[in-house]
Design a protein around this motif. Sequence first.
Motif, mmCIF file in Angstrom:
data_model
loop_
_atom_site.group_PDB
_atom_site.id
_atom_site.type_symbol
_atom_site.label_atom_id
_atom_site.label_comp_id
_atom_site.label_asym_id
_atom_site.label_seq_id
_atom_site.Cartn_x
_atom_site.Cartn_y
_atom_site.Cartn_z
ATOM 1 N N ILE A 152 0.855 -1.189 0.000
ATOM 2 C CA ILE A 152 0.000 0.000 0.000
ATOM 3 C C ILE A 152 0.893 1.242 0.000
ATOM 4 O O ILE A 152 1.552 1.541 0.988
ATOM 5 C CB ILE A 152 -0.935 0.050 1.242
ATOM 6 C CG1 ILE A 152 -1.460 -1.346 1.616
ATOM 7 C CG2 ILE A 152 -2.067 1.052 1.021
ATOM 8 C CD1 ILE A 152 -2.301 -2.042 0.608
ATOM 9 N N ALA A 165 8.991 5.636 -2.103
ATOM 10 C CA ALA A 165 10.290 4.959 -2.086
ATOM 11 C C ALA A 165 10.183 3.580 -1.433
ATOM 12 O O ALA A 165 10.616 2.568 -2.005
ATOM 13 C CB ALA A 165 11.285 5.837 -1.330
ATOM 14 N N TYR A 190 -0.494 -0.675 -4.728
ATOM 15 C CA TYR A 190 -1.564 0.332 -4.765
ATOM 16 C C TYR A 190 -0.988 1.728 -4.575
ATOM 17 O O TYR A 190 -0.151 1.940 -3.690
ATOM 18 C CB TYR A 190 -2.555 0.102 -3.625
ATOM 19 C CG TYR A 190 -3.388 -1.137 -3.753
ATOM 20 C CD1 TYR A 190 -4.582 -1.127 -4.487
ATOM 21 C CD2 TYR A 190 -3.011 -2.314 -3.115
ATOM 22 C CE1 TYR A 190 -5.371 -2.273 -4.583
ATOM 23 C CE2 TYR A 190 -3.794 -3.459 -3.207
ATOM 24 C CZ TYR A 190 -4.966 -3.426 -3.943
ATOM 25 O OH TYR A 190 -5.737 -4.554 -4.028
ATOM 26 N N ASN A 200 -2.240 8.276 -5.695
ATOM 27 C CA ASN A 200 -1.941 9.302 -6.699
ATOM 28 C C ASN A 200 -2.066 8.710 -8.102
ATOM 29 O O ASN A 200 -2.085 7.491 -8.263
ATOM 30 C CB ASN A 200 -0.511 9.834 -6.518
ATOM 31 C CG ASN A 200 -0.386 10.735 -5.302
ATOM 32 O OD1 ASN A 200 -1.339 11.434 -4.945
ATOM 33 N ND2 ASN A 200 0.761 10.719 -4.664
ATOM 34 N N LYS A 221 6.371 11.943 -4.389
ATOM 35 C CA LYS A 221 7.269 12.648 -3.454
ATOM 36 C C LYS A 221 8.730 12.387 -3.827
ATOM 37 O O LYS A 221 9.553 13.298 -3.824
ATOM 38 C CB LYS A 221 7.006 12.197 -2.015
ATOM 39 C CG LYS A 221 7.727 13.052 -0.988
ATOM 40 C CD LYS A 221 7.542 12.548 0.432
ATOM 41 C CE LYS A 221 6.235 12.955 1.046
ATOM 42 N NZ LYS A 221 6.123 12.547 2.468
ATOM 43 N N ALA A 239 10.235 14.649 -6.211
ATOM 44 C CA ALA A 239 10.464 16.039 -5.770
ATOM 45 C C ALA A 239 11.666 16.141 -4.831
ATOM 46 O O ALA A 239 12.013 17.231 -4.378
ATOM 47 C CB ALA A 239 9.217 16.556 -5.054
ATOM 48 N N THR A 240 12.299 15.004 -4.534
ATOM 49 C CA THR A 240 13.364 15.037 -3.517
ATOM 50 C C THR A 240 14.616 15.763 -4.013
ATOM 51 O O THR A 240 14.879 15.810 -5.221
ATOM 52 C CB THR A 240 13.766 13.614 -3.073
ATOM 53 O OG1 THR A 240 14.130 12.867 -4.227
ATOM 54 C CG2 THR A 240 12.640 12.919 -2.335
ATOM 55 N N ALA A 250 3.104 1.037 3.403
ATOM 56 C CA ALA A 250 4.181 2.009 3.116
ATOM 57 C C ALA A 250 3.529 3.315 2.675
ATOM 58 O O ALA A 250 3.785 3.824 1.596
ATOM 59 C CB ALA A 250 5.109 1.461 2.040
ATOM 60 N N GLY A 272 0.515 15.132 -2.030
ATOM 61 C CA GLY A 272 -0.500 14.087 -1.801
ATOM 62 C C GLY A 272 -0.326 13.363 -0.477
ATOM 63 O O GLY A 272 -1.004 12.364 -0.228
ATOM 64 N N GLY A 281 9.176 2.391 5.929
ATOM 65 C CA GLY A 281 9.353 3.776 5.478
ATOM 66 C C GLY A 281 8.926 4.779 6.522
ATOM 67 O O GLY A 281 8.911 4.507 7.727
ATOM 68 N N LEU A 300 15.689 8.737 2.681
ATOM 69 C CA LEU A 300 15.503 7.794 1.576
ATOM 70 C C LEU A 300 16.267 6.500 1.841
ATOM 71 O O LEU A 300 15.788 5.408 1.510
ATOM 72 C CB LEU A 300 15.928 8.421 0.245
ATOM 73 C CG LEU A 300 14.924 9.424 -0.330
ATOM 74 C CD1 LEU A 300 15.465 10.074 -1.603
ATOM 75 C CD2 LEU A 300 13.569 8.761 -0.629
HETATM 76 C C1 LIG Z 1 10.276 18.230 -0.830
HETATM 77 C C2 LIG Z 1 10.961 17.015 -0.224
HETATM 78 C C3 LIG Z 1 12.298 16.780 -0.512
HETATM 79 C C4 LIG Z 1 12.953 15.676 0.053
HETATM 80 N N1 LIG Z 1 14.254 15.419 -0.288
HETATM 81 C C5 LIG Z 1 14.876 14.329 0.215
HETATM 82 C C6 LIG Z 1 16.193 13.979 -0.195
HETATM 83 O O1 LIG Z 1 16.791 14.600 -1.080
HETATM 84 N N2 LIG Z 1 16.780 12.899 0.405
HETATM 85 C C7 LIG Z 1 16.134 12.133 1.341
HETATM 86 O O2 LIG Z 1 16.716 11.175 1.849
HETATM 87 N N3 LIG Z 1 14.865 12.400 1.696
HETATM 88 C C8 LIG Z 1 14.217 13.462 1.153
HETATM 89 N N4 LIG Z 1 12.913 13.713 1.501
HETATM 90 C C9 LIG Z 1 12.224 12.749 2.398
HETATM 91 C C10 LIG Z 1 11.804 11.500 1.581
HETATM 92 O O3 LIG Z 1 11.203 11.916 0.392
HETATM 93 C C11 LIG Z 1 10.825 10.629 2.371
HETATM 94 O O4 LIG Z 1 11.390 10.293 3.616
HETATM 95 C C12 LIG Z 1 10.527 9.334 1.601
HETATM 96 O O5 LIG Z 1 10.029 9.639 0.327
HETATM 97 C C13 LIG Z 1 9.520 8.498 2.360
HETATM 98 O O6 LIG Z 1 9.187 7.410 1.550
HETATM 99 P P1 LIG Z 1 7.887 6.537 1.867
HETATM 100 O O7 LIG Z 1 7.791 5.543 0.771
HETATM 101 O O8 LIG Z 1 7.923 6.053 3.257
HETATM 102 O O9 LIG Z 1 6.680 7.570 1.781
HETATM 103 P P2 LIG Z 1 6.114 8.367 0.507
HETATM 104 O O10 LIG Z 1 7.184 8.656 -0.452
HETATM 105 O O11 LIG Z 1 5.350 9.506 1.074
HETATM 106 O O12 LIG Z 1 5.120 7.344 -0.176
HETATM 107 C C14 LIG Z 1 3.892 6.947 0.396
HETATM 108 C C15 LIG Z 1 2.922 6.700 -0.725
HETATM 109 O O13 LIG Z 1 1.772 6.033 -0.226
HETATM 110 C C16 LIG Z 1 0.641 6.519 -0.928
HETATM 111 N N5 LIG Z 1 -0.551 6.204 -0.138
HETATM 112 C C17 LIG Z 1 -0.822 6.648 1.125
HETATM 113 N N6 LIG Z 1 -2.002 6.142 1.539
HETATM 114 C C18 LIG Z 1 -2.480 5.360 0.537
HETATM 115 C C19 LIG Z 1 -3.676 4.585 0.368
HETATM 116 N N7 LIG Z 1 -4.602 4.483 1.344
HETATM 117 N N8 LIG Z 1 -3.855 3.929 -0.804
HETATM 118 C C20 LIG Z 1 -2.940 4.021 -1.802
HETATM 119 N N9 LIG Z 1 -1.796 4.745 -1.691
HETATM 120 C C21 LIG Z 1 -1.579 5.406 -0.540
HETATM 121 C C22 LIG Z 1 0.935 8.013 -1.056
HETATM 122 O O14 LIG Z 1 0.174 8.616 -2.068
HETATM 123 C C23 LIG Z 1 2.438 7.989 -1.361
HETATM 124 O O15 LIG Z 1 2.708 7.972 -2.748
HETATM 125 C C24 LIG Z 1 12.239 14.801 0.941
HETATM 126 C C25 LIG Z 1 10.887 15.051 1.208
HETATM 127 C C26 LIG Z 1 10.247 16.136 0.638
HETATM 128 C C27 LIG Z 1 8.779 16.382 0.945
#
Ligand SMILES: Cc1cc2nc3c(=O)[nH]c(=O)nc-3n(C[C@H](O)[C@H](O)[C@H](O)COP(=O)(O)OP(=O)(O)OC[C@H]3O[C@@H](n4cnc5c(N)ncnc54)[C@H](O)[C@@H]3O)c2cc1C
Length: 470
Positions: free
Chosen positions: A13, A17, A36, A39, A45, A48-49, A211, A221, A437, A451
């Motif tokens: 889910i 990343a 899943y 978006n 996200k 945009a990092t 995740a 989002g 994550g 990341l």
């Molecule tokens: C502007 C910005 C710049 C950054 N730059 C860096 C960087 O250069 N280096 C670094 O290490 N970190 C950086 N970070 C932090 C890093 O991006 C995050 O820590 C990392 O992306 C987290 O990954 P994740 O997969 O846990 O969460 P996310 O990337 O947030 O992914 C979660 C996903 O789950 C989806 N989702 C949530 N609920 C549901 C649902 N019910 N059904 C279906 N889908 C769902 C969301 O839409 C999202 O796409 C940055 C963050 C931001 C906001």
Amino acid sequence: MGTDLRRMSVAVIGAGAAGCIAAIAAASAGARVILYEKNDRIGRKLAATGNGRCNLTNLNQDLCCYHTSEDFARDAQKVNTPENSAGFFDEFAASLSGAETGAFPFPEQNFRMESECGSSVSECTKLLIRLFNSFGLFFHERQGYVYPRTDSAAAVVQILERKLRSLGVDIRCGEDVLRIESAKIPPKTVPGARFKITAGTEEYVSSVVLACGSPAGPHLGADDKGYRFAEGFGHHIERPLPALTSLTVNDKLLRTAGGVRCEAKIEILCGGRAVPGACECGELQITGEGISGIPVLQLSRSVSLLMKEKKEDIAAIIDFLPEFDEKDFLEVKKTRISGACGDDTLADIFTGLVHPKIASYIIRRQGCADEKKIRNLPEDGKEEIISGLLDMLRNCLLPIKGTGGFEKAQAACGGVVLSELRPTMESRFCSGLYIAGEMTDIDGRCGGYNLTYAFCSGYTAGLHAAKDGT
Ligand SMILES: Cc1cc2nc3c(=O)[nH]c(=O)nc-3n(C[C@H](O)[C@H](O)[C@H](O)COP(=O)(O)OP(=O)(O)OC[C@H]3O[C@@H](n4cnc5c(N)ncnc54)[C@H](O)[C@@H]3O)c2cc1C
């Protein structure tokens, strides 16, 4: 889903990343995987990092680059030493070391780690780089900060998407998962089905990887709904707070220096006392409403935690001359005071030391005007006034109003309580449920650490979700 009765089925889910790499790990281990994403595309996200360049990891690794609330609660002095996350990184290194690498016809990149802390986090970084090399993504590094060779975050997302497709992962963008339940009467067509997933359709799967990320970056989002799924299975959530965000100040005059970027040392005080571990050096950015830049992002976590505890009288003390020791500074002061002549203005005292806008801000804060001539200062108080102005370069106190919130945040501290997860990222309360994550209560420093953690925890969760029960 198909009806291969020998294969594990895994629902991931969230296609950020952690989710993308979890799906890759699970599919590589032979599972049938549905990914899943609410978006309309994966990795929004992630794309945009690093200002679109993606700072994916860092060669300077140490456990103190990662924080958890549990350690903060245990001992405020040890905010930077989350020993208990070590077990997780050991497991990540073990999981990643089994990853299939070398599949791409290019050599693996062997960067030399800047700090070999003897811990598994260094090993994780090396393995992560090799894993991405095997997908076809290559890196370069600047002072330990590792970026794709093309400086393109979009390329990271594309590489992941290609790998997902090549492994046959069923990617379902635009599908918001609404419910995750234990399957009461599982269908015979899905072996070991333990969960029912409700999104656009209903699916039964044997394992789930949550995740869903954190609320940091709502314009991308992000929201906090993922935590509700974890709570539904009995998990506790350490209240998520903005981390790696800007700070707002109670000082309208600071706008005078808006737009300036300069090297500075910044320290957080509470009730007039230094907050342990809350001191950073680096490029300070002065914004319209407050302060930002990497050192401020690093400190924002401490401010969020102080505000959560309803602490008052929070301030930042800025040293605009961090490279001067006390002796050098006294020398500078002496020459500026003795060299000030009648025709000079107060602003002239600062020429060549700091940006004119910072000089202007400091002069106005002392209730003076930039263009005031030295000859117009009272003869008996002249030295004291100039000395006082110069002293403010070293300890400029800014009352902190708050943080830039989740809107400006790159990460969240808090999340699913770590002690409720096994090092494999499996829930201790519900077998077959994995959480990875940013949803979990680990957040990293600015510099590629978030990341690193998202990819390492995601890979581990996906791998074990695929092996679960086999
Ligand atoms: C502007 C910005 C710049 C950054 N730059 C860096 C960087 O250069 N280096 C670094 O290490 N970190 C950086 N970070 C932090 C890093 O991006 C995050 O820590 C990392 O992306 C987290 O990954 P994740 O997969 O846990 O969460 P996310 O990337 O947030 O992914 C979660 C996903 O789950 C989806 N989702 C949530 N609920 C549901 C649902 N019910 N059904 C279906 N889908 C769902 C969301 O839409 C999202 O796409 C940055 C963050 C931001 C906001």
